[in-house]
Design a protein around this motif. Structure first.
Motif: not given
Length: 116
Positions: A37-42, A44-45, A99, A103
């Motif tokens: 989840l940390y990597w997915r949020r990063l 997305r940012r 990005s 992902w």
């Protein structure tokens, strides 16, 4: 090499951060918070920042072309839009690369979470 890749290279094989690395692993900083989840949020940012930089570059080019067509007396101040557009394109490419890396790491960490 992108900054996200440099972070992963600096971690151990078991996923914990090496000593001296200023990165806080999501699983160790926030118990119960999955690292994927940390990597997915990063990721997305980085996508949103990249999109914003591409939009700024496009607007700078459109304004420069409009000044070329309509108001040649404003050409000298408008010349500064060209380097701005170039820098924004470079930032957009950097964000796109980070990005994709984020992902990829999200997928790898999700795979590691499923195995545990």
């Amino acid at each position: 090499m992108s900054s996200v890749t440099e972070v992963l290279v600096a971690s151990d094989s078991d996923g914990t951060a090496c000593a001296g690395v200023s990165r806080c692993m999501a699983s160790t900083c926030f118990p119960g918070f999955p690292e994927s989840l940390y990597w997915r949020r990063l990721g997305r940012r980085y996508e949103l920042l990249g999109l914003a930089s591409w939009v700024v570059a496009a607007v700078a080019v459109v304004v420069f072309v409009a000044v070329l067509i309509a108001a040649r007396d404003l050409l000298v101040p408008a010349v500064f839009l060209v380097p701005l557009a170039c820098v924004m394109v470079l930032v957009g490419r950097w964000c796109d690369r980070n990005s994709r890396d984020a992902w990829d790491f999200a997928f790898w960490s999700l795979h590691a979470e499923v195995r545990q």
